[in-house]
Write an enzyme that holds these catalytic residues in place. Structure first.
Site, PDB file in Angstrom:
ATOM      1  N   ALA A 109       0.893  -1.045   0.057  1.00 55.26           N
ATOM      2  CA  ALA A 109      -0.100  -0.105  -0.047  1.00 55.26           C
ATOM      3  C   ALA A 109       0.926   1.063   0.132  1.00 55.26           C
ATOM      4  CB  ALA A 109      -0.790  -0.178   1.162  1.00 55.26           C
ATOM      5  N   TYR A 110       0.501   2.476  -0.152  1.00 57.20           N
ATOM      6  CA  TYR A 110       1.251   3.668  -0.592  1.00 57.20           C
ATOM      7  C   TYR A 110       0.889   4.733   0.410  1.00 57.20           C
ATOM      8  CZ  TYR A 110       2.636   1.199  -4.678  1.00 57.20           C
ATOM      9  OH  TYR A 110       3.302   0.377  -5.492  1.00 57.20           O
ATOM     10  N   LEU A 111       1.588   5.202   1.035  1.00 57.29           N
ATOM     11  CA  LEU A 111       1.429   6.556   1.971  1.00 57.29           C
ATOM     12  C   LEU A 111       1.650   7.970   1.100  1.00 57.29           C
ATOM     13  CD1 LEU A 111       3.909   5.373   4.790  1.00 57.29           C
ATOM     14  CD2 LEU A 111       1.534   5.077   4.970  1.00 57.29           C
TER      15      LEU A 111
END
Lengths: 159, 159
Positions: free
Chosen positions: A27-29
């Site tokens: 997942a991406y911050l």
């Protein structure tokens, strides 16, 4: 510095489950720069990637499982889930049978289950010359290296 | 690898505003490992620090202003706001007057306004020997290198 090309797949390799593989959740911050958290098998890693398409400055730094779980709710959009198969290639770019070591390139074949079904292969190259001279084998359908829609970071965006 | 010691302050240097200084806003996405976002003057940076007290693996990677603003709401606890003054030291560890270059060490004097008022100095050393041989000058009150309460990451935690 990584130099890679990405392809959609026309035909899956035979005996796929016999190749080395691992489940990945990521997942991406942040998208620019890319700040990604990933569970890869039993390992956890944070990745930072600078700007650019084919060549990008990349750092892979260790996370604990606790840190991964702490950061996951902070991520943007959807998490990505996929199984990554390592497919050794012969000199023409075709899959070698499972268990046969390659003296050349390896394709990372990603079979996505989240956020949608998709199969894609990435080939990493040791230098620009080998990247540019690589000819697409018949089991690849289409090159998508320069199509932002196939960046994992964009795939994670909610529609 | 950074080697640093931290101190509380007994007496502020004279003519403080004449030293080089910058406003810093920082916040934490994670504490272990440390994943920090910081605005330092007009620059934005992401920092990753591995485990350990006096010596820690540290990466400082660029952010855009947009990325900083995107990540700030994801941070844990309170943001930290401080002004950092660079204080050149003489060989006894006392402040040189503003504008006098040091041939030795520099103290980073942090004057915190958020989440609470506090003044603290950090001294970075080129190696373990110089770190261990440094004797605390009279303008420092107390060493807090090994007190987790004075880690910025812990100061950001909501009580």
């Amino acid at each position: 510095m990584e130099i890679e090309r990405k392809f959609l797949i026309a035909q899956m390799p035979d005996r796929l489950e016999e190749y080395e593989h691992a489940d990945i959740v990521q997942a991406y911050l942040c998208i620019d720069p890319v700040m990604r958290i990933r569970k890869h098998g039993e390992k956890y890693v944070f990745t930072y990637k600078g700007s650019g398409m084919m060549m990008r400055e990349e750092y892979n730094l260790p996370l604990t499982g606790e840190a991964f779980e702490h950061l996951l709710p902070k991520a943007d959009g959807s998490r990505i889930e996929k199984t990554r198969y390592l497919i050794p290639l012969d000199s023409a770019g075709n899959p070698l049978p499972p268990g046969v070591p390659t003296e050349g390139l390896t394709a990372e074949l990603d079979v996505f289950t989240e956020p949608k079904s998709l199969v894609m292969a990435e080939v990493e190259f040791p230098d620009q010359v080998s990247a540019q001279s690589f000819e697409m084998p018949a089991w690849f359908a289409k090159e998508v290296t320069n199509d932002p829609a196939y960046h994992n970071s964009n795939m994670s965006k909610n529609e």
